[in-house]
Scaffold this motif. Sequence first.
Motif, mmCIF file in Angstrom:
data_model
loop_
_atom_site.group_PDB
_atom_site.id
_atom_site.type_symbol
_atom_site.label_atom_id
_atom_site.label_comp_id
_atom_site.label_asym_id
_atom_site.label_seq_id
_atom_site.Cartn_x
_atom_site.Cartn_y
_atom_site.Cartn_z
ATOM 1 N N MET A 1 109.574 21.616 60.053
ATOM 2 C CA MET A 1 110.973 21.271 60.281
ATOM 3 C C MET A 1 111.452 21.775 61.642
ATOM 4 O O MET A 1 112.622 21.995 61.845
ATOM 5 N N GLY A 2 110.528 21.955 62.565
ATOM 6 C CA GLY A 2 110.891 22.464 63.874
ATOM 7 C C GLY A 2 111.459 21.427 64.810
ATOM 8 O O GLY A 2 111.994 21.758 65.875
ATOM 9 N N ARG A 3 111.373 20.154 64.457
ATOM 10 C CA ARG A 3 111.857 19.085 65.322
ATOM 11 C C ARG A 3 113.381 18.972 65.263
ATOM 12 O O ARG A 3 113.990 19.178 64.219
ATOM 13 N N HIS A 4 113.996 18.654 66.384
ATOM 14 C CA HIS A 4 115.435 18.406 66.426
ATOM 15 C C HIS A 4 115.674 16.897 66.401
ATOM 16 O O HIS A 4 115.061 16.154 67.167
ATOM 17 N N TYR A 5 116.587 16.461 65.539
ATOM 18 C CA TYR A 5 116.846 15.025 65.342
ATOM 19 C C TYR A 5 118.227 14.661 65.874
ATOM 20 O O TYR A 5 119.122 15.508 65.976
ATOM 21 N N VAL B 1 110.947 7.393 60.959
ATOM 22 C CA VAL B 1 111.902 8.258 60.266
ATOM 23 C C VAL B 1 111.125 9.277 59.434
ATOM 24 O O VAL B 1 110.197 8.924 58.707
ATOM 25 N N ASP B 2 111.496 10.546 59.546
ATOM 26 C CA ASP B 2 110.842 11.606 58.786
ATOM 27 C C ASP B 2 111.563 11.819 57.458
ATOM 28 O O ASP B 2 112.785 12.040 57.434
ATOM 29 N N PHE B 3 110.809 11.751 56.356
ATOM 30 C CA PHE B 3 111.367 11.980 55.018
ATOM 31 C C PHE B 3 110.912 13.336 54.497
ATOM 32 O O PHE B 3 109.724 13.672 54.563
ATOM 33 N N PHE B 4 111.865 14.101 53.986
ATOM 34 C CA PHE B 4 111.575 15.363 53.329
ATOM 35 C C PHE B 4 111.948 15.202 51.856
ATOM 36 O O PHE B 4 113.080 15.447 51.446
ATOM 37 N N TRP B 5 110.979 14.725 51.059
ATOM 38 C CA TRP B 5 111.188 14.519 49.633
ATOM 39 C C TRP B 5 111.053 15.859 48.899
ATOM 40 O O TRP B 5 110.457 16.804 49.393
ATOM 41 N N GLN B 6 111.588 15.890 47.689
ATOM 42 C CA GLN B 6 111.571 17.095 46.850
ATOM 43 C C GLN B 6 112.096 18.307 47.616
ATOM 44 O O GLN B 6 111.574 19.413 47.516
ATOM 45 N N THR B 7 113.150 18.045 48.372
ATOM 46 C CA THR B 7 113.759 19.076 49.215
ATOM 47 C C THR B 7 115.265 19.014 49.030
ATOM 48 O O THR B 7 115.910 18.062 49.473
ATOM 49 N N ALA B 8 115.813 19.989 48.361
ATOM 50 C CA ALA B 8 117.248 20.000 48.090
ATOM 51 C C ALA B 8 118.008 20.602 49.258
ATOM 52 O O ALA B 8 117.570 21.596 49.860
ATOM 53 N N ALA B 9 119.118 20.005 49.600
ATOM 54 C CA ALA B 9 120.001 20.569 50.621
ATOM 55 C C ALA B 9 120.803 21.702 49.986
ATOM 56 O O ALA B 9 121.517 21.505 49.004
ATOM 57 N N ALA B 10 120.674 22.909 50.542
ATOM 58 C CA ALA B 10 121.402 24.069 50.016
ATOM 59 C C ALA B 10 122.718 24.292 50.735
ATOM 60 O O ALA B 10 123.608 24.974 50.225
ATOM 61 N N GLY B 11 122.866 23.720 51.914
ATOM 62 C CA GLY B 11 124.097 23.873 52.672
ATOM 63 C C GLY B 11 124.062 23.019 53.919
ATOM 64 O O GLY B 11 122.992 22.692 54.435
ATOM 65 N N VAL B 12 125.248 22.644 54.375
ATOM 66 C CA VAL B 12 125.372 21.802 55.560
ATOM 67 C C VAL B 12 126.424 22.417 56.470
ATOM 68 O O VAL B 12 127.493 22.835 56.022
ATOM 69 N N GLU B 13 126.110 22.459 57.757
ATOM 70 C CA GLU B 13 127.054 22.928 58.760
ATOM 71 C C GLU B 13 126.816 22.121 60.028
ATOM 72 O O GLU B 13 125.842 21.366 60.107
ATOM 73 N N PRO B 14 127.686 22.218 61.023
ATOM 74 C CA PRO B 14 127.472 21.423 62.229
ATOM 75 C C PRO B 14 126.085 21.650 62.834
ATOM 76 O O PRO B 14 125.686 22.774 63.106
ATOM 77 N N GLY B 15 125.348 20.549 62.974
ATOM 78 C CA GLY B 15 124.036 20.609 63.600
ATOM 79 C C GLY B 15 122.915 21.114 62.722
ATOM 80 O O GLY B 15 121.787 21.291 63.209
ATOM 81 N N VAL C 1 121.090 21.375 58.491
ATOM 82 C CA VAL C 1 120.986 21.278 57.031
ATOM 83 C C VAL C 1 120.047 22.383 56.577
ATOM 84 O O VAL C 1 118.896 22.462 57.022
ATOM 85 N N ARG C 2 120.525 23.249 55.712
ATOM 86 C CA ARG C 2 119.694 24.332 55.170
ATOM 87 C C ARG C 2 119.061 23.884 53.852
ATOM 88 O O ARG C 2 119.746 23.338 52.987
ATOM 89 N N THR C 3 117.758 24.104 53.719
ATOM 90 C CA THR C 3 117.027 23.767 52.502
ATOM 91 C C THR C 3 116.123 24.937 52.128
ATOM 92 O O THR C 3 115.837 25.797 52.980
ATOM 93 N N PRO C 4 115.632 24.994 50.875
ATOM 94 C CA PRO C 4 114.686 26.060 50.500
ATOM 95 C C PRO C 4 113.373 26.007 51.280
ATOM 96 O O PRO C 4 112.630 26.999 51.307
ATOM 97 N N ARG C 5 113.081 24.877 51.910
ATOM 98 C CA ARG C 5 111.844 24.732 52.683
ATOM 99 C C ARG C 5 112.041 25.056 54.166
ATOM 100 O O ARG C 5 111.083 25.023 54.938
ATOM 101 N N GLY C 6 113.269 25.293 54.575
ATOM 102 C CA GLY C 6 113.553 25.545 55.976
ATOM 103 C C GLY C 6 114.766 24.779 56.432
ATOM 104 O O GLY C 6 115.465 24.140 55.637
ATOM 105 N N ARG C 7 115.037 24.809 57.720
ATOM 106 C CA ARG C 7 116.223 24.189 58.283
ATOM 107 C C ARG C 7 115.871 22.899 59.007
ATOM 108 O O ARG C 7 114.828 22.808 59.651
ATOM 109 N N VAL C 8 116.762 21.921 58.911
ATOM 110 C CA VAL C 8 116.631 20.677 59.653
ATOM 111 C C VAL C 8 117.792 20.633 60.639
ATOM 112 O O VAL C 8 118.962 20.620 60.240
ATOM 113 N N ALA C 9 117.459 20.603 61.924
ATOM 114 C CA ALA C 9 118.471 20.610 62.974
ATOM 115 C C ALA C 9 118.697 19.187 63.478
ATOM 116 O O ALA C 9 117.753 18.415 63.647
#
Length: 385
Positions: free
Chosen positions: A1-5, A160-174, A176-184
């Motif tokens: 999840m190191g890529r910035h989208y 398009v990158d899909f992160f299945w079986q990955t719940a969003a735990a929180g969202v803030e500007p820029g 998405v926090r998930t149990p698997r890591g952050r998506v920027a």
Amino acid sequence: MGRHYDLAVVGAGIVGLGHAVAALRRGLTVAVIDRASGVQGASVRNFGHLGITGQEGEARAYAELARELWLTLAPEAGFWLRESGSVVVARADDELAVLEEFRERRGGHDVQLLTPAEVRERIPVADGVPVGGALLPSDLQIDPREAAAAIARWLDAHGVDFFWQTAAAGVEPGLVRTPRGRVAADAVVVAVGHDVDHLFPGIAEAHGIERCGLDMMLVEAALDLPLAAPVLTGWSLVRYSGFARTPSAEAVRERLAVEQPALAAMDVNLMFTQRPDGTLIVGDTHARGADASPFQHEEAFALLLEQTRELFGVADLRVRERWQGVYAAAPDEFLVAAPAPGVRVVSVTTGIGMTTGLGLADRVVDELFSDAPGALIPAGAARVR
């Protein structure tokens, strides 16, 4: 999840996928995050009816844009779609009056009135059932069990990158926090349907978001002919906004409530579509609340089957599957909220998500990325994995 989208989308239903399609076509990088292992929600549990004609106002604008997007996506993503229109079967004079008034409001466009014989030429309803009807030629039909999944595969194949079986735990500007890591990402769209309250309970409460549970089933029926198009009934005329706002619609609603109080109490929209394998999707009832009860009453299915036998004049029906659909319901038809800069919470808050969702998503992406290329990129020009 190191890529910035450029865009991160939470939710892989048709509204979330619509945002991914719109962003991809504008040359943007996209990530889609979903807690399930594939498309499993309302986007696969519906009729597959894209009811363009019966919408009004904002919904009509989104539906008309979505229609063009569906027609473009079907050959590109490789799923079944037919330009069948829909047939409304009028069983009483007041239902026919609604269709006549609706046609007049539209200036003769979008609606072709049918005689009883013309209805039966298109739809194998029982002799003596229709007093007339209408063809709505702009409506489309897809197989709901394959269309959204095919769009997801097409998106995946084109970068398009899909992160299945990955719940969003929180969202803030820029972010998405998930149990698997952050998506920027530069922008985040939350398109989780009726589960808005899981991430943004204040928005859900402010907009009156509830869950609407549906009873639906898949039926084998020995019809005289295949259904040439989705079939709507008088119950549909008091539900879809374009019909429901005609002067005669209230008389239909009152008569149906008196003649069939059990169906009225279940808030039925009696309609039918036929999948490519010949099975009928039959439904549906509506029950709203903070949660959708997991317990489905057999009376609802019995009444739907009774109506099916009566409409088509067939006695032998074999139920192959029963299921519960759930979608977001609210006083307004659409939710687009901006809880933070670059963050949008988007949902279709009535049962027209498949009809309008792609159009709504396209407009949201337009607003978020006003400087992105305006012209749609053809599939062949997008990066293929």
